[in-house]
Design a protein around this motif. Structure first.
Motif, short mmCIF file in Angstrom:
data_model
loop_
_atom_site.label_atom_id
_atom_site.label_comp_id
_atom_site.label_asym_id
_atom_site.label_seq_id
_atom_site.Cartn_x
_atom_site.Cartn_y
_atom_site.Cartn_z
N GLU A 270 0.81 -1.22 0.00
CA GLU A 270 0.00 0.00 0.00
C GLU A 270 0.84 1.27 0.00
O GLU A 270 0.31 2.37 -0.25
CB GLU A 270 -0.92 0.02 1.23
CG GLU A 270 -1.93 -1.10 1.30
CD GLU A 270 -1.36 -2.38 1.89
OE1 GLU A 270 -0.16 -2.35 2.25
OE2 GLU A 270 -2.08 -3.38 1.95
N LYS B 161 3.09 2.54 -1.94
CA LYS B 161 3.19 3.29 -3.19
C LYS B 161 1.97 4.19 -3.38
O LYS B 161 2.08 5.35 -3.77
CB LYS B 161 3.31 2.33 -4.38
CG LYS B 161 3.60 3.03 -5.69
CD LYS B 161 3.53 2.07 -6.88
CE LYS B 161 4.59 1.00 -6.77
NZ LYS B 161 4.59 0.10 -7.96
N GLY B 162 0.78 3.67 -3.03
CA GLY B 162 -0.43 4.46 -3.16
C GLY B 162 -0.45 5.65 -2.21
O GLY B 162 -0.92 6.74 -2.57
N TRP B 163 0.09 5.45 -1.01
CA TRP B 163 0.15 6.55 -0.05
C TRP B 163 1.02 7.69 -0.56
O TRP B 163 0.68 8.86 -0.38
CB TRP B 163 0.68 6.05 1.30
CG TRP B 163 -0.35 5.31 2.11
CD1 TRP B 163 -0.38 3.98 2.39
CD2 TRP B 163 -1.50 5.88 2.73
NE1 TRP B 163 -1.49 3.65 3.15
CE2 TRP B 163 -2.20 4.81 3.38
CE3 TRP B 163 -2.05 7.16 2.81
CZ2 TRP B 163 -3.37 5.01 4.09
CZ3 TRP B 163 -3.22 7.35 3.52
CH2 TRP B 163 -3.87 6.30 4.14
N SER C 251 7.90 8.02 -5.27
CA SER C 251 6.95 7.27 -6.11
C SER C 251 7.64 6.71 -7.35
O SER C 251 7.44 5.54 -7.71
CB SER C 251 5.78 8.17 -6.52
OG SER C 251 5.07 8.63 -5.39
N ARG D 51 8.51 2.75 -8.35
CA ARG D 51 8.07 2.19 -9.64
C ARG D 51 9.23 1.47 -10.33
O ARG D 51 9.06 0.41 -10.92
CB ARG D 51 7.51 3.29 -10.52
CG ARG D 51 6.96 2.81 -11.85
CD ARG D 51 6.35 3.95 -12.65
NE ARG D 51 5.87 3.52 -13.94
CZ ARG D 51 4.67 2.97 -14.15
NH1 ARG D 51 3.84 2.82 -13.14
NH2 ARG D 51 4.30 2.60 -15.36
N VAL E 131 1.63 8.38 -3.73
CA VAL E 131 0.92 9.02 -4.84
C VAL E 131 -0.10 10.02 -4.31
O VAL E 131 -0.22 11.16 -4.79
CB VAL E 131 0.24 7.97 -5.74
CG1 VAL E 131 -0.66 8.66 -6.77
CG2 VAL E 131 1.28 7.11 -6.44
N LEU E 132 -0.85 9.58 -3.27
CA LEU E 132 -1.84 10.48 -2.65
C LEU E 132 -1.14 11.69 -2.03
O LEU E 132 -1.62 12.83 -2.16
CB LEU E 132 -2.62 9.71 -1.57
CG LEU E 132 -3.64 10.54 -0.77
CD1 LEU E 132 -4.72 11.10 -1.70
CD2 LEU E 132 -4.26 9.68 0.34
#
Length: 750
Positions: A367, A369-371, A438, A442, A373-374
């Motif tokens: 999770e 990576k999503g944090w 981020s 990736r 991005v947010l």
């Protein structure tokens, strides 16, 4: 030398790391060939003292004494100036080439030392490289610390000192040698406050990270103490006779951080910087500049350490924070906020030792990576809001609705707009960090290289906005004094060191600490920033310690220690202050109120006029002024600078015999020695030398002569013709000081 010690003492640098460090050091050196930080400590303390020292080293003389400021002050054994460090030899070359060499060598020493240290804790060399860059570009790194290079050079020794410290747990006293050698050079390199921070840091690292046996650590510090005791002993006379030794508690209370400033660990520009007009005391002594990546990684390191280590972490870091907030005061230390450097280094050591755990968090938690991005989206959104007029418009609307009144004089739309810009810039940096992480997540193969690029970009932004640079060439001061002036026998005083709201310090204050809502017209307008005409004008008045560079003797100065007796002599306002400064009083009715001044780096002459008789007593015959004076004779006027003289002043070197006074020109004079020939017709009189007498011996043909001293005079009865030699001796000064304390307290006779 066995293989384990060889591996410790000779770290294996990869060629690419060496080349990068050489490149960074070269770039910085070349930069400082063309530009310097606009700061008092850089210009008035470091450059003036180093150029003065270099001039005399080039002539084969090590200046133990500086006769050009404060009526004379000890120079060689100044525990906060670093005059004995071998690197000072580069200043035998012309400025600014000498500064280029100094910055290049200091930067390379800083980078290689801390890289070597971090490799002891990291699993990979690229992690050590990344953390070296993180420190290098922080508020404890080179660019910001170049505001006071005397502090920077001490910090530059920390890496190698702590690196070799690991070796002291090996058998034999010889294992102490590398750390002791670096420790000696660190001790004599610069500001004593940071030297003591270095000792404290060594203790923390030895106990917390190296787990060195207490007896070995105690033995090491005993041997180090013995190795540097000579330096501290010979530095005592200057310190004891200075204003710092007798300062009130307010002295050590200066420069502490506010608890709110800890927010800078997340928002680096929240309290202002010197380049955008938001100058709320944003000098390097009062900010805790660090990349937000440091804060993120340190928080991560805290999460992965054990419970016991968490307690130790909180105790160590909490103690450092209390020190920076000034809650725990150390006598004679000031600018407590600068101790944040300890937090930077200890924090990075924690991060270095937890490389594996931090990488696991970043790469294995799906999770995360999503944090990031947010976080990127939110930071970009807030950056746009705060950087545009939307924030100030919305704030004013809410303020007027809730308070039912308009903004005040010092709380207007311009101020709110400035605050918004600072917050917006901070969010922009956070957005850049989130984007970098981020992208690294990736392309995991390039994760650390991407972070290195972010650190460099982030570091350049932080250091550029938290610094203010001027052309280095502007400091090549060329002043043409009237040819009739005899600066060997008389002192010169300039108005730029005396008149309030005028001169170098006023210029610095206007640039650095001017709030954006000030209604006064600034000194630094667009024309001044482009041409530097006013700044050049101030420098032509020969401010403070630059007289040392020009070989001009003066009373005022700027130095790490100020003679207490000189500060006391100028401790009361001039009798004609209301008449001379009536224009200031008309604008500031509080000007004459009593001030609590600690005389840290100079004597307080803000309540002293140039027509005060105390200048005459100190042998000041010549005055350089930006305003017309009524009491003295004008001898020259050049581009709004006036040169005056007072013909009634006695020379600082003279013979007094009855009612007769004879000027006495030295046959030889350097910072340490003054030689005079006294002739037969002078016998029965007295040689009088107006100088700070502490530490001076008087001899004739090698035999000591009897003499009497006053506050600023040496008086020698002339019993026969011959050559009299005055010489400053650090050893004699030390013996003289102990003599006063132990045997003759308060006595002026020797």
């Amino acid at each position: 030398m066995n293989s384990s010690i060889k591996k410790l003492i000779l770290p294996r640098f990869s060629l690419i790391v060496i080349l990068i460090f050489l490149f960074l050091s070269s770039i910085l050196g070349v930069f400082y060939f063309f530009f310097v930080n606009l700061s008092t400590d850089m210009i008035m303390l470091f450059l003036s003292s180093r150029i003065f020292e270099g001039q005399w080293l080039a002539k084969g003389v090590m200046p133990w004494f500086n006769p050009y400021v404060f009526g004379g002050v000890p120079f060689g054994f100044d525990s906060a100036l670093g005059t004995l460090h071998p690197l000072n030899i580069v200043f035998i070359f012309p400025y600014p080439f000498s500064l280029l060499l100094w910055v290049f060598i200091s930067s390379f020493f800083f980078l290689t030392g801390f890289y070597s240290l971090f490799t002891l804790f990291t699993k990979t060399k690229i992690w050590a490289f990344l953390l070296t860059l993180l420190l290098f570009f922080s508020g404890s790194g080179v660019l910001l610390r170049m505001n006071n290079p005397i502090i920077l050079i001490v910090i530059a020794h920390f890496g190698w000192f702590l690196y070799f410290l690991k070796n002291i747990d090996k058998k034999g006293i010889q294992s102490f040698l590398p750390a002791i050698i670096v420790g000696i050079f660190m001790t004599i390199s610069g500001h004593i406050q940071f030297v003591l921070y270095g000792y404290a840091l060594a203790f923390i690292v030895a106990v917390l990270f190296y787990k060195i046996k207490p007896i070995r650590l105690l033995m090491f510090f005993i041997f180090l103490g013995m190795s540097v005791s000579w330096f501290f002993l010979l530095s005592l006379p200057l310190a004891i006779g200075s204003t710092r030794f007798g300062s009130q508690i307010g002295y050590s209370d200066m420069g502490k951080l506010s608890p709110f400033q800890l927010a800078q660990f997340i928002f680096p520009f929240i309290f202002g910087h010197v380049s955008n007009g938001s100058k709320w005391n944003a000098g390097p002594s009062y900010i805790s500049v660090v990349s937000p990546l440091f804060t993120l990684l340190m928080a991560g390191a805290f999460l992965v350490i054990s419970k016991v280590q968490k307690i130790i972490f909180v105790l160590i870091m909490g103690g450092i924070v209390l020190l920076t907030l000034g809650i725990v005061n150390i006598p004679f230390f000031r600018a407590a906020g600068q101790a944040v450097m300890l937090l930077h280094i200890v924090g990075i050591l924690y991060i270095a030792s937890r490389e594996k755990e931090l990488m696991n968090i970043l790469h294995k938690i799906k999770e995360i990576k999503g944090w990031f991005v947010l976080a990127t989206v939110l930071c970009v959104f807030f950056a746009i809001i705060f950087l545009t007029p939307l924030f100030s418009k919305f704030f004013i609307f809410v303020y007027m609705v809730t308070k039912k009144k308009s903004l005040g004089l010092f709380f207007d739309e311009q101020t709110i707009r400035a605050v918004g810009v600072l917050l917006g810039q901070s969010f922009a940096v956070l957005a850049l960090m989130s984007v970098s992480i981020s992208l690294g997540l990736r392309w995991k193969k390039y994760f650390l290289p991407v972070l290195c690029v972010f650190i460099i970009i982030d570091g350049m932004i932080l250091n550029y906005l938290h610094n203010y640079f001027i052309p280095a060439s502007i400091l090549n001061i060329k002043v043409s004094l009237p040819p009739s002036w005899n600066t060997t026998l008389y002192r010169v005083q300039t108005e730029s060191d005396v008149r309030p709201y005028f001169g170098f310090n006023t210029y610095i204050g206007d640039v650095m600490f001017r709030p954006p809502f000030s209604k006064e017209n600034p000194i630094l307008n667009q024309e001044e920033e482009k041409n530097r005409e006013y700044f050049s004008y101030i420098l032509r008045l020969l401010p403070s310690s630059w007289k040392s560079v020009g070989g001009v003797k003066t009373v005022q100065g700027y130095n790490t220690f100020v003679p207490m007796k000189l500060a006391q002599r100028f401790g009361t306002p001039s009798a004609d202050i209301q008449e001379v400064y009536k224009d200031i009083l008309s604008r500031n009715s509080l000007f004459l109120e009593e001030q609590n001044v600690t005389h840290i780096n100079s004597i307080d002459t803000s309540r002293i006029t140039l027509t005060d008789p105390r200048w005459k007593e100190m042998g000041v015959k010549y005055y350089i002024s930006g305003h017309k004076l009524s009491r003295y004779t004008l001898v020259k006027e050049d581009k709004n600078i006036f040169y005056y003289e007072d013909s009634s002043v006695k020379p600082i070197y003279r013979v007094e015999k009855g009612n007769e006074m004879i000027s006495l020109s030295p046959i030889r004079e350097n910072p340490n020695e003054i030689d005079f020939i006294v002739t037969k017709d002078m016998v029965g009189g007295n040689v009088v030398v107006n100088i700070n007498p502490d530490g001076f011996e008087v001899k004739e043909k090698g035999a000591p002569l009897d003499f009497q001293i006053k506050d600023f005079e040496i008086i020698i009865p002339i019993k026969k013709e011959g050559t009299i030699k005055f010489s400053y001796s650090p050893l004699f000064h030390l013996r003289q000081t102990f003599n006063r304390i132990v045997r003759h307290p308060g006595s002026d006779d020797f």
